[in-house]
Design a protein around this motif. Structure first.
Motif, PDB file in Angstrom:
ATOM      1  N   ILE A   7      -8.830  -6.596  -0.445  1.00  0.00           N
ATOM      2  CA  ILE A   7      -7.716  -7.334  -1.017  1.00  0.00           C
ATOM      3  C   ILE A   7      -8.144  -8.754  -1.348  1.00  0.00           C
ATOM      4  CG2 ILE A   7      -5.438  -8.298  -0.533  1.00  0.00           C
ATOM      5  CD1 ILE A   7      -4.876  -5.863   1.204  1.00  0.00           C
ATOM      6  N   MET A  48      -3.438  -4.233  -3.823  1.00  0.00           N
ATOM      7  CA  MET A  48      -3.448  -3.588  -2.513  1.00  0.00           C
ATOM      8  C   MET A  48      -3.755  -2.103  -2.603  1.00  0.00           C
ATOM      9  SD  MET A  48      -0.374  -5.462  -0.417  1.00  0.00           S
ATOM     10  CE  MET A  48      -0.911  -4.752   1.129  1.00  0.00           C
ATOM     11  N   ASP A  96       0.826  -1.206   0.000  1.00  0.00           N
ATOM     12  CA  ASP A  96       0.000   0.000   0.000  1.00  0.00           C
ATOM     13  C   ASP A  96       0.864   1.261   0.000  1.00  0.00           C
ATOM     14  OD1 ASP A  96       0.999  -0.451   2.521  1.00  0.00           O
ATOM     15  OD2 ASP A  96      -0.694   0.485   3.539  1.00  0.00           O
TER      16      ASP A  96
END
Length: 243
Positions: free
Chosen positions: A216, A195, A177
């Protein structure tokens, strides 16, 4: 054994950059995702951009938020048009150690893999072509920016910026992320940004596994990448290095 990417200075021609900035400033929003305002040149490059390949100058350029870095890359590619600079050809694998900065004003062609360590940063004002895999570290910051990026496969948790396009006929994993990716166009086989969705304006791929931290789909990412486990970026990078 591959060849070493030579260390070269890149002194910025401020008048050239200023002219390119003025030519792009009033373009319609559809043509440039980010339009810098007044005082942008100093904010992006600093008051005395002696050498973009130098650590202080590059640190200044990367200290702003990502859209401004993309805009600076767009201006640089306009200031140094295709055919105006020498090309660089390297036999891979090409490995850039931790903290290395490489800036090249023309095209760069790497016959094999390009592998970056943490905080390694590359800016190519022409097309960066990697016939093998583009592998940036799954942990820690890295940056690959170019007018256009072409690679067989790729994996990165760092920044992937292209003024025009990213092309990857195989599989490209934008992991974790923390990555940021921006380009007007991404084309290829499989894009996995499960992500954190990439900021590509247009995407034309055969398969895409995307999502976000709240949705996810790890199993779908495993199937798309052909690896299985908890750290898909490590596993996929290892698989790319084996091939």
């Amino acid at each position: 054994m591959g060849t070493e990417w030579p260390e070269t200075a890149f002194p910025l021609d401020r008048a050239r950059v200023q002219a390119a900035h003025l030519s792009l400033r009033d373009m319609p929003a559809r043509d440039t995702p980010f339009s810098p305002g007044a005082g942008w040149l100093d904010k992006a490059f600093g008051p005395d951009p002696v050498d973009l390949a130098g650590v202080p100058e590059f640190q200044h350029w990367t200290s702003s938020h990502m859209p401004m870095r993309w805009a600076a890359l767009r201006v640089l590619t306009a200031a140094y048009p295709r055919g105006s600079c020498e090309d660089l050809r390297l036999a891979g694998p090409v490995t850039l150690d931790k903290g290395v900065i490489r800036v090249w004003p023309g095209d760069v062609h790497i016959d094999g893999n390009l592998v970056l360590d943490r905080k390694a940063r590359v800016v190519v004002l022409g097309t960066l072509t990697v016939t093998g895999a583009l592998i940036a570290p799954p942990y820690g910051y890295s940056l690959v920016g170019a007018r256009a990026i072409t690679c067989r496969d790729g994996v990165s948790a760092g920044e992937i910026l292209a003024a025009e396009s990213v092309t990857c006929p195989g599989t490209f994993l934008l992991s974790r992320d923390t990555h940021t990716a921006m380009a007007p166009l991404f084309t290829g086989g499989t894009l996995v940004d499960y992500m954190w969705p990439a900021r590509f304006t247009h995407i034309d791929v055969t398969t895409r596994v995307t999502g976000g931290l709240d949705r996810i789909d790890h199993a779908a990412a495993e199937r798309a990448l052909g690896v299985h486990g908890d750290h898909l970026d490590d596993l996929f990078a290892a698989a790319l290095l084996r091939t």
